[in-house]
Design an enzyme around this catalytic site. Structure first.
Site, short mmCIF file in Angstrom:
data_model
loop_
_atom_site.label_atom_id
_atom_site.label_comp_id
_atom_site.label_asym_id
_atom_site.label_seq_id
_atom_site.Cartn_x
_atom_site.Cartn_y
_atom_site.Cartn_z
N GLU A 272 35.15 43.04 32.72
CA GLU A 272 36.42 43.61 33.18
C GLU A 272 37.21 44.20 32.01
O GLU A 272 37.35 43.57 30.97
CB GLU A 272 37.24 42.52 33.87
CG GLU A 272 38.61 42.98 34.36
CD GLU A 272 39.44 41.83 34.89
OE1 GLU A 272 40.47 42.11 35.55
OE2 GLU A 272 39.08 40.67 34.65
N LYS A 331 39.49 47.64 42.34
CA LYS A 331 39.85 46.29 42.75
C LYS A 331 40.84 46.33 43.91
O LYS A 331 41.90 46.97 43.82
CB LYS A 331 40.45 45.52 41.57
CG LYS A 331 40.69 44.03 41.85
CD LYS A 331 41.19 43.31 40.61
CE LYS A 331 41.35 41.82 40.86
NZ LYS A 331 41.86 41.10 39.67
N CYS A 383 36.99 39.69 38.91
CA CYS A 383 37.74 38.48 38.56
C CYS A 383 38.24 37.70 39.78
O CYS A 383 37.47 37.05 40.47
CB CYS A 383 38.89 38.86 37.63
SG CYS A 383 39.68 37.44 36.81
#
Length: 520
Positions: A272, A331, A383
């Site tokens: 990330e 995301k 994440c």
């Protein structure tokens, strides 16, 4: 509103049993990673249930649950303070206050469970409360905590029982189902001890655990195609150095060097925000030649980076395939009060008072399709999204494996990186897909469909995890139905309790009689 503040205010005047609940909450954390002493959670939860049985009022039940939550989350999510104070530059007092506020917020859910435990219980009958009611109100609290206000599904009971027979319920009912099994086990143990009823709780407990062991043997999915050769790059860039200008080119050089050494892999993955700037900047500058060459090769190179739209008004936490830069994942489930702020104007004001830095990302679409990587469709996540199995299920059955990236440097040397490994393992069990996870500082791992870590490299070291990810096809029961079965079970139990109390007990008939008399 006055009643609410009266509850909150009085809750901070603890009695002896409230302090016991607090200590039980603290002890419960040792059932989770990195300690993983799973029996501890059964003892601590059974202790809480015993306190709920002795609660004197709804308010007392709320207090007991809240103090348990303060102990559990106060220790279990203490990594939030480390992230804010050491790596985000938040003032010490502001970091302490923000961490306490967050822990209190999480504890309110366990407080709600305690309130409901008293409200629904039948004081004369201990067994139904321990076997059905208390586990149900606990699972309801976990569900609400994982869904409301963006969701904060930290430390669910089920996560503590990976590597036990109870994990067999994960492909059937998800982590909430495992939590339910854990809570029922704690209730049965207390029933066994408290009432000296040896036979029935022993039989039920044995059936619960043997059932989980049997479910472990069920093959929900089957392998398809050949394994995919992945190279997961772990740059090990400390968070305090990540965005410094002098480290920009050394960081890119490190990732490019590791990638060139593994170009024979099917898929290379950077973690990330591995690129410490915006994608359009490096696409036209520092990585121009590398991206141009990547487009000509057969290796998919997936990198974590910040991207923006054409107008420059929106920015996304994203992963981009350098082999086909038009293939990217944005995301979709952002972290509340970190990647976006529900009350933006208020936090701008607080920024001036406490020098609190914050940024705002835009969420990507919730229905983005899987990405073709290494010849197979892969479901991607970034994440925090790995904590939501019901959301990742949207990729199935099309996705044959899952790929996730993270930057755990924000929480270096705390409990959080190990807790995230537990989340990855639980998602593999729930969804019946192998998962490759690339992180900046660790833990970089490959997890099998049985929830076992197949391969890993040491955390806090620079390196590359080279391994195989086996694609799978088929659907687990949980992937098909997600949380609906658990919600139906909760509805059934609470509907039965309420109907028994207000219809079968004669109260409803008395009320109806009074209404008829008033009409006469």
């Amino acid at each position: 509103m006055k009643f609410f503040w009266r509850i909150i205010g009085s809750a901070f005047v603890p009695r002896k049993n409230h302090l016991i609940a607090f200590l039980l909450g603290v002890v419960s954390v040792f059932a989770y990673a990195p300690f993983s002493y799973s029996p501890v959670i059964l003892i601590s939860l059974a202790g809480l249930f015993a306190l709920w049985l002795e609660a004197e009022s709804r308010l007392d039940g709320f207090k007991l649950g809240m103090w348990f939550g303060l102990g559990q989350f106060g220790l279990g999510v203490s990594w939030l303070f480390s992230s804010m104070y050491f790596y985000s530059g938040v003032h010490l007092i502001a970091a302490v206050l923000a961490t306490f506020a967050f822990v209190l917020f999480l504890a309110l859910y366990t407080g709600l469970s305690g309130l409901l435990a008293f409200a629904f219980r039948d004081g004369k009958r201990t067994a139904p409360a321990l076997f059905l009611l208390f586990p149900a109100v606990w699972v309801l609290g976990e569900y609400l905590r994982a869904t409301l206000f963006g969701g904060f599904p930290f430390l669910p009971l089920g996560m503590s029982h990976l590597d036990t027979w109870l994990e067999g319920y994960a492909p059937l009912l998800g982590v909430l189902g495992v939590s339910w099994a854990v809570a029922m086990s704690a209730g049965l143990l207390l029933w066994f001890v408290k009432q000296r009823a040896w036979l029935l709780p022993s039989v039920l407990l044995a059936a619960l655990w043997i059932g989980g062991g049997f479910l472990q043997q069920v093959e929900w999915v089957k392998p398809v195609g050949k394994p995919i050769d992945v190279a997961l790059v772990q740059g090990n860039i400390p968070q305090e150095e990540k965005w410094q200008k002098q480290n920009f080119y050394p960081t890119l050089k490190s990732y490019v060097t590791h990638t060139k050494q593994n170009m024979d892999a099917d898929v290379v993955v950077w973690p990330e925000t591995a690129i410490p700037t915006y994608f359009d900047v490096v696409e036209k500058g520092a990585l121009y030649s590398f991206i141009r060459d990547a487009k000509l090769l057969n290796t998919d190179i997936v990198v974590g980076v910040i991207t923006g739209d054409e107008g420059g008004d929106n920015y996304y936490n994203a992963v981009v395939n350098l082999h086909k830069p038009e293939d990217r994942y944005l995301k979709s489930h952002l972290v509340p009060f970190s990647e976006f702020f529900p009350f933006h104007s208020l936090f701008e004001f607080l920024t001036g008072l406490f020098d609190i830095p914050f940024s705002t990302f835009t969420a990507g679409s919730a229905d983005q399709p899987p990405m073709m990587l290494g010849g197979q469709l892969a479901g991607l996540s970034i994440c925090y999204e790995m904590a939501f199995g019901d959301e990742l299920a949207r990729y199935l059955p099309d996705a044959k494996y899952l790929l996730t990236v993270s930057n755990d440097a924000w929480f270096a040397h705390t409990f959080e990186p190990d807790q995230q490994v537990q989340e990855v393992r639980m998602r593999a069990l729930e969804l019946g897909r192998e998962i490759a996870r690339s992180t900046n500082t660790g833990n970089t791992i490959i997890v099998g469909v049985d929830g076992v870590v197949k391969q890993s490299i040491p955390p806090y070291e620079e390196g590359v995890l080279r391994g195989d990810v086996q694609p799978y096809e088929g659907m687990t029961f949980f992937a098909e139905w997600r949380n609906l079965p658990v919600l139906f079970m909760l509805f059934t139990i609470f509907a039965f309790v309420l109907s028994k109390r207000y219809f079968l007990s004669g109260r409803f008939s008395k009320l109806s009689g009074r209404q008829k008399d008033s009409k006469v």
